[in-house]
Design a protein around this motif. Structure first.
Motif, PDB file in Angstrom:
ATOM      1  N   GLU A  68      43.410  25.197  46.753  1.00  0.00           N
ATOM      2  CA  GLU A  68      43.520  25.576  48.161  1.00  0.00           C
ATOM      3  C   GLU A  68      44.949  26.002  48.490  1.00  0.00           C
ATOM      4  OE1 GLU A  68      42.822  26.300  52.164  1.00  0.00           O
ATOM      5  OE2 GLU A  68      41.455  26.167  50.448  1.00  0.00           O
ATOM      6  N   GLY A  69      45.928  25.289  47.944  1.00  0.00           N
ATOM      7  CA  GLY A  69      47.320  25.655  48.171  1.00  0.00           C
ATOM      8  C   GLY A  69      47.652  27.020  47.617  1.00  0.00           C
ATOM      9  N   MET A  70      47.111  27.368  46.464  1.00  0.00           N
ATOM     10  CA  MET A  70      47.353  28.684  45.878  1.00  0.00           C
ATOM     11  C   MET A  70      46.750  29.781  46.739  1.00  0.00           C
ATOM     12  SD  MET A  70      47.058  28.064  41.756  1.00  0.00           S
ATOM     13  CE  MET A  70      48.418  27.223  40.897  1.00  0.00           C
ATOM     14  N   ARG A  71      45.552  29.546  47.243  1.00  0.00           N
ATOM     15  CA  ARG A  71      44.946  30.549  48.138  1.00  0.00           C
ATOM     16  C   ARG A  71      45.791  30.713  49.401  1.00  0.00           C
ATOM     17  NH1 ARG A  71      39.518  28.334  46.491  1.00  0.00           N
ATOM     18  NH2 ARG A  71      39.699  26.847  48.192  1.00  0.00           N
ATOM     19  N   ARG A  72      46.251  29.603  49.956  1.00  0.00           N
ATOM     20  CA  ARG A  72      47.062  29.672  51.179  1.00  0.00           C
ATOM     21  C   ARG A  72      48.410  30.328  50.930  1.00  0.00           C
ATOM     22  NH1 ARG A  72      46.822  23.498  52.831  1.00  0.00           N
ATOM     23  NH2 ARG A  72      48.622  24.097  54.075  1.00  0.00           N
ATOM     24  N   ALA A  73      49.007  30.059  49.766  1.00  0.00           N
ATOM     25  CA  ALA A  73      50.300  30.663  49.442  1.00  0.00           C
ATOM     26  C   ALA A  73      50.176  32.178  49.299  1.00  0.00           C
ATOM     27  CB  ALA A  73      50.867  30.054  48.163  1.00  0.00           C
ATOM     28  N   VAL A  74      49.116  32.641  48.631  1.00  0.00           N
ATOM     29  CA  VAL A  74      48.899  34.090  48.493  1.00  0.00           C
ATOM     30  C   VAL A  74      48.648  34.711  49.861  1.00  0.00           C
ATOM     31  CG1 VAL A  74      47.368  35.865  47.546  1.00  0.00           C
ATOM     32  CG2 VAL A  74      48.101  33.944  46.110  1.00  0.00           C
ATOM     33  N   ALA A  75      47.856  34.035  50.695  1.00  0.00           N
ATOM     34  CA  ALA A  75      47.570  34.549  52.034  1.00  0.00           C
ATOM     35  C   ALA A  75      48.827  34.599  52.894  1.00  0.00           C
ATOM     36  CB  ALA A  75      46.508  33.691  52.714  1.00  0.00           C
TER      37      ALA A  75
ATOM     38  N   LEU B 284      48.563  36.693  39.370  1.00  0.00           N
ATOM     39  CA  LEU B 284      48.658  35.966  38.108  1.00  0.00           C
ATOM     40  C   LEU B 284      48.912  34.494  38.423  1.00  0.00           C
ATOM     41  CD1 LEU B 284      50.951  38.399  36.056  1.00  0.00           C
ATOM     42  CD2 LEU B 284      48.450  38.217  35.970  1.00  0.00           C
ATOM     43  N   SER B 285      48.102  33.609  37.856  1.00  0.00           N
ATOM     44  CA  SER B 285      48.256  32.176  38.093  1.00  0.00           C
ATOM     45  C   SER B 285      48.611  31.475  36.793  1.00  0.00           C
ATOM     46  CB  SER B 285      46.966  31.582  38.679  1.00  0.00           C
ATOM     47  OG  SER B 285      45.870  31.802  37.803  1.00  0.00           O
ATOM     48  N   ASP B 286      49.223  30.318  36.915  1.00  0.00           N
ATOM     49  CA  ASP B 286      49.667  29.577  35.743  1.00  0.00           C
ATOM     50  C   ASP B 286      48.560  28.661  35.243  1.00  0.00           C
ATOM     51  OD1 ASP B 286      51.215  28.446  33.741  1.00  0.00           O
ATOM     52  OD2 ASP B 286      52.057  26.928  35.057  1.00  0.00           O
ATOM     53  N   GLY B 287      47.914  29.060  34.150  1.00  0.00           N
ATOM     54  CA  GLY B 287      47.037  28.151  33.422  1.00  0.00           C
ATOM     55  C   GLY B 287      45.571  28.160  33.759  1.00  0.00           C
ATOM     56  N   PHE B 288      45.209  28.277  35.043  1.00  0.00           N
ATOM     57  CA  PHE B 288      43.781  28.216  35.369  1.00  0.00           C
ATOM     58  C   PHE B 288      43.451  29.181  36.502  1.00  0.00           C
ATOM     59  CE2 PHE B 288      46.041  24.699  37.392  1.00  0.00           C
ATOM     60  CZ  PHE B 288      45.793  24.943  38.733  1.00  0.00           C
ATOM     61  N   ALA B 289      42.179  29.538  36.569  1.00  0.00           N
ATOM     62  CA  ALA B 289      41.725  30.520  37.545  1.00  0.00           C
ATOM     63  C   ALA B 289      41.796  29.955  38.962  1.00  0.00           C
ATOM     64  CB  ALA B 289      40.297  30.951  37.220  1.00  0.00           C
ATOM     65  N   VAL B 290      41.962  30.854  39.918  1.00  0.00           N
ATOM     66  CA  VAL B 290      42.001  30.480  41.333  1.00  0.00           C
ATOM     67  C   VAL B 290      40.835  31.183  42.035  1.00  0.00           C
ATOM     68  CG1 VAL B 290      43.378  30.392  43.436  1.00  0.00           C
ATOM     69  CG2 VAL B 290      44.513  30.336  41.204  1.00  0.00           C
ATOM     70  N   PRO B 291      39.689  30.515  42.171  1.00  0.00           N
ATOM     71  CA  PRO B 291      38.552  31.146  42.843  1.00  0.00           C
ATOM     72  C   PRO B 291      38.829  31.313  44.329  1.00  0.00           C
ATOM     73  CG  PRO B 291      38.090  28.839  42.381  1.00  0.00           C
ATOM     74  CD  PRO B 291      39.382  29.153  41.698  1.00  0.00           C
ATOM     75  N   GLY B 292      38.157  32.306  44.921  1.00  0.00           N
ATOM     76  CA  GLY B 292      38.261  32.494  46.362  1.00  0.00           C
ATOM     77  C   GLY B 292      39.340  33.448  46.808  1.00  0.00           C
TER      78      GLY B 292
END
Length: 230
Positions: free
Chosen positions: A110-117, A127-135
């Motif tokens: 959720e934090g990754m989605r919010r940071a991109v937004a 590009l994310s570190d290590g694992f996929a970010v759905p959504g």
């Protein structure tokens, strides 16, 4: 029907910009990197950052690397350069209460989605570190060891790490007795001894087993959804 995102070769480059250059050459820029700091800590927040670097390689960012490999002084220097020269950057702070409520992995995603937004520019690729970010609303790719392999992820790693370290240093004054400025909330022997002496504080993650086990005798403590992260 064409495949999306399109496939294309990634040619080896002499810098951490290989992934970004390949994506930009194929019309998928600007490229954002996302990373976190504090996932493995058992106290304090999780900080997630996103960063888009300018297409040109800046000399001031030549030392970019996984933030964990850098000295504190180098991280501080790079933080100033990244936040000054990046095309856009964003940082999200998720406190221990939210981590306990939804779990650290969900909080991280959720934090990754919010940071991109929160970026001022809309990335063409993430590009994310290590694992996929759905959504995410744009194509993305998890990169194993990404903070040491892609400059934009390394930049996000530095933003997240320096931001969180500053929070933990301030927390040392606000919540005395735990030496947060020293161990930054990670499960060092010294930190565990502090918890044994004083009990868990309001900023500890009660869903983590090593914290919960030390709070078992406290009737006011709750342990919901115990995690093995720490």
């Amino acid at each position: 029907m064409s495949r999306w995102p399109p496939r294309f070769p990634v040619r080896r480059a002499a810098s951490l910009r290989t992934f970004e250059f390949a994506l930009e050459r194929n019309g998928l820029g600007p490229v954002a990197g996302v990373d976190e700091a504090g996932r493995g800590a058992c106290a304090g927040p999780l900080v997630v950052a996103a960063c888009v670097l300018k297409p040109t390689q800046l000399v001031s960012l030549a030392d970019l690397d996984d933030s964990k490999r850098l000295t504190e002084a180098t991280r501080e220097t790079l933080y100033k350069a990244v936040t000054r020269y990046a095309l856009s950057w964003s940082a999200v702070v998720i406190d221990s209460a939210e981590i306990d409520r939804i779990g650290v992995h969900v909080a991280n995603i959720e934090g990754m989605r919010r940071a991109v937004a929160g970026l001022d520019v809309v990335p063409g690729y993430v590009l994310s570190d290590g694992f996929a970010v759905p959504g995410l609303t744009v194509p993305s790719l998890p990169v194993i060891g990404g903070d040491g392999a892609a400059a934009c992820i390394a930049a996000a790693s530095i933003i997240a790490k320096v931001t969180r370290d500053r929070i933990m240093v301030a927390m040392d004054d606000e919540v005395p007795g735990y030496d947060f400025a020293v161990h930054k909330g990670y499960s060092t022997a010294h930190h565990m001894a502090c918890i044994d002496r004083h009990g868990p504080s309001a900023v500890h993650r009660m869903s983590y087993r090593n914290v919960a086990s030390r709070a078992a005798s406290d009737p006011d403590s709750t342990t919901i959804g115990l995690s093995d992260e720490c």
